[in-house]
Design a protein around this motif. Structure first.
Motif, PDB file in Angstrom:
ATOM      1  N   VAL A   1     122.124 -30.283 -84.883  1.00 19.56           N
ATOM      2  CA  VAL A   1     122.985 -29.862 -83.777  1.00 19.56           C
ATOM      3  C   VAL A   1     123.709 -31.081 -83.225  1.00 19.56           C
ATOM      4  CG1 VAL A   1     123.095 -28.818 -81.488  1.00 19.56           C
ATOM      5  CG2 VAL A   1     121.466 -27.944 -83.174  1.00 19.56           C
TER       6      VAL A   1
ATOM      7  N   ALA B   1     120.132 -23.656 -86.541  1.00 19.12           N
ATOM      8  CA  ALA B   1     120.632 -24.930 -87.064  1.00 19.12           C
ATOM      9  C   ALA B   1     119.511 -25.923 -87.326  1.00 19.12           C
ATOM     10  CB  ALA B   1     121.634 -25.536 -86.098  1.00 19.12           C
TER      11      ALA B   1
ATOM     12  N   GLY C   1     121.532 -25.582 -91.957  1.00 19.30           N
ATOM     13  CA  GLY C   1     122.438 -25.172 -90.895  1.00 19.30           C
ATOM     14  C   GLY C   1     122.884 -26.359 -90.071  1.00 19.30           C
TER      15      GLY C   1
ATOM     16  N   ALA D   1     125.263 -27.270 -86.757  1.00 20.31           N
ATOM     17  CA  ALA D   1     125.900 -26.618 -85.617  1.00 20.31           C
ATOM     18  C   ALA D   1     126.609 -27.635 -84.730  1.00 20.31           C
ATOM     19  CB  ALA D   1     124.871 -25.847 -84.792  1.00 20.31           C
TER      20      ALA D   1
ATOM     21  N   SER E   1     122.451 -22.870 -80.529  1.00 22.21           N
ATOM     22  CA  SER E   1     122.306 -22.229 -81.830  1.00 22.21           C
ATOM     23  C   SER E   1     120.848 -22.277 -82.270  1.00 22.21           C
ATOM     24  CB  SER E   1     123.186 -22.937 -82.869  1.00 22.21           C
ATOM     25  OG  SER E   1     122.958 -22.425 -84.160  1.00 22.21           O
TER      26      SER E   1
END
Length: 312
Positions: free
Chosen positions: A189, A186, A251, A253, A183
Motif C-alpha cells: 500500500v 493489497a 496486490g 494499492a 484496501s
C-alpha cells in the motif's frame, strides 16, 4: 514442493474455503463458467475419488472443491495436508474472508441463519467459524477479502487469477480512498496524500486520475515522479522474488483521500510502467465511480492552490 507438483501441465486443484457468507458459491459458479469441474460441500473422504474419477475428461480439467465447517469430515488442521496429498494435480488453497460487519449485513439481507449458530445471532456463528477455520487461513496460498467486492468485481478478480496463464504472477493494481477505508486485498500500500489534492482545483474536481489534465497536474508536483520511480524499482525487484517463492497473486494499492484523483493517476501510471517492464498488471479503481464530495476530501493546506490555479 517437488518439481512434478509444480508442473504447469498438471491440472489445478483448488480448495475454496473460508467464512460462510464470504462468497464461496459465487466463486464456484464463476470457476464453473470458466470450465473448471466444481463441487460444493464435498465430504473429505470423497476428495480422492472426485479428483481421480473414471471420467477421463474430468482428469484433464481443473478442479475446484468447496469445503467449510458444514462439510462432512471437516478438520481445519488436517485438510491442508489432505489437499496437498492428492497426486497428479497442482494443489492450492483459497481462503475467502470478509469483515464481520459485512458478513452480518449479508446474513440480515438474505435472512439466512448462520450454520454454526442456527438458534443464536449471526455474530456468534461468525466468531466461532473464524476461530475454527484459523488454521486454514494460515495454510492458505491466497486470502481473498470480499468485503468491498461486488459480485461482478469478484468474478473479474477470479478471471484474472484462474482464467489465464498461471506461469506468471497475477498483479492487481488498485486505487482507493483512505476516507472510505483502506484496501483490504493489497500486499503493498502506497500513500499519495503528500501531493496537493486536485479536488480543490475547480477545473479538475469533476475529472478523475484517468484524465490527462489530472495526470499532468500531479506529475508536476514536487516528489511525484521521484516517488513513482522508487516504487517502480521496488516492485520490479519484489514481484519476481515473490513469484519465485510461490506467491502467485500480488496486490498493489495506491491511496489518496477520496480515491478519484491522485490514487487513480498513480495506479494508471504504474500499470504503464510495469507493462513496459514486461509485466501484465490488472487495474481496479475501487472508488472511482463515487461522486466528488467536499465532506470526504481533506481541506487543503494553506499553501495548496484551491481554484483557478493550474500553474506549476
Amino acid at each position: 514442493m517437488s518439481e512434478a507438483r509444480t508442473d504447469s501441465r498438471l491440472p489445478r486443484l483448488l480448495l475454496v474455503t473460508g467464512m460462510s457468507g464470504a462468497g464461496k458459491s459465487t466463486v464456484l459458479d464463476a470457476l464453473e463458467d470458466m470450465g473448471w469441474d466444481t463441487v460444493d460441500n464435498l465430504p473429505t473422504a470423497l476428495l480422492q475419488a472426485f479428483v481421480h474419477g473414471s471420467d477421463r475428461e474430468r482428469q484433464a480439467a481443473n478442479v475446484a472443491v468447496g469445503m467449510d465447517a458444514r462439510s462432512r469430515g471437516f478438520d481445519a488442521h488436517a485438510i491442508p495436508d489432505l489437499i496437498r496429498s492428492v497426486e497428479g494435480v497442482r494443489p492450492e488453497i483459497l481462503y475467502l474472508d470478509a469483515a464481520g460487519a459485512e458478513l452480518i449485513r449479508r446474513y440480515d439481507e438474505t435472512r439466512r441463519r448462520h450454520p454454526l449458530a442456527p438458534d443464536r445471532p449471526a455474530e456468534d456463528g461468525i466468531a466461532r467459524e473464524r476461530a475454527l477455520t484459523a488454521p486454514l487461513r494460515l495454510a492458505a496460498d491466497s486470502v481473498l477479502d470480499t468485503t468491498d467486492l461486488k459480485p461482478s468485481d469478484l468474478r473479474d478478480e477470479l478471471r484474472r487469477r484462474y482464467g489465464g496463464n498461471s506461469n506468471e504472477p497475477v498483479i492487481t493494481i488498485t486505487s482507493f480512498g483512505f476516507a472510505r477505508g483502506i484496501s483490504r486485498t493489497a500486499d503493498f500500500v502506497f500513500d499519495l496524500r503528500f501531493a496537493p489534492n486536485p479536488h480543490w482545483i475547480d477545473e479538475l474536481r469533476p475529472l478523475t486520475g484517468l484524465d490527462a489534465a489530472v495526470q499532468d497536474y500531479v506529475a508536476r508536483q514536487p516528489g511525484w515522479t521521484e516517488t513513482l520511480d522508487r516504487i517502480e524499482d521496488l516492485l520490479a525487484d519484489l514481484i519476481p522474488r515473490h513469484f519465485g517463492a510461490g506467491k502467485s497473486y500480488l496486490g498493489v494499492a495506491f491511496g489518496c483521500t477520496g480515491g478519484r484523483h491522485r490514487s487513480v493517476a498513480a495506479a494508471a501510471m504504474m500499470a504503464n510502467r510495469l507493462r513496459a517492464r514486461g509485466f501484465s498488471p490488472n487495474i481496479r479503481h475501487r472508488d472511482l465511480s463515487l461522486k466528488p464530495s467536499d465532506s470526504v476530501e481533506e481541506h487543503p493546506a494553506p499553501s495548496q492552490p484551491r481554484a483557478n490555479d493550474l500553474s506549476e
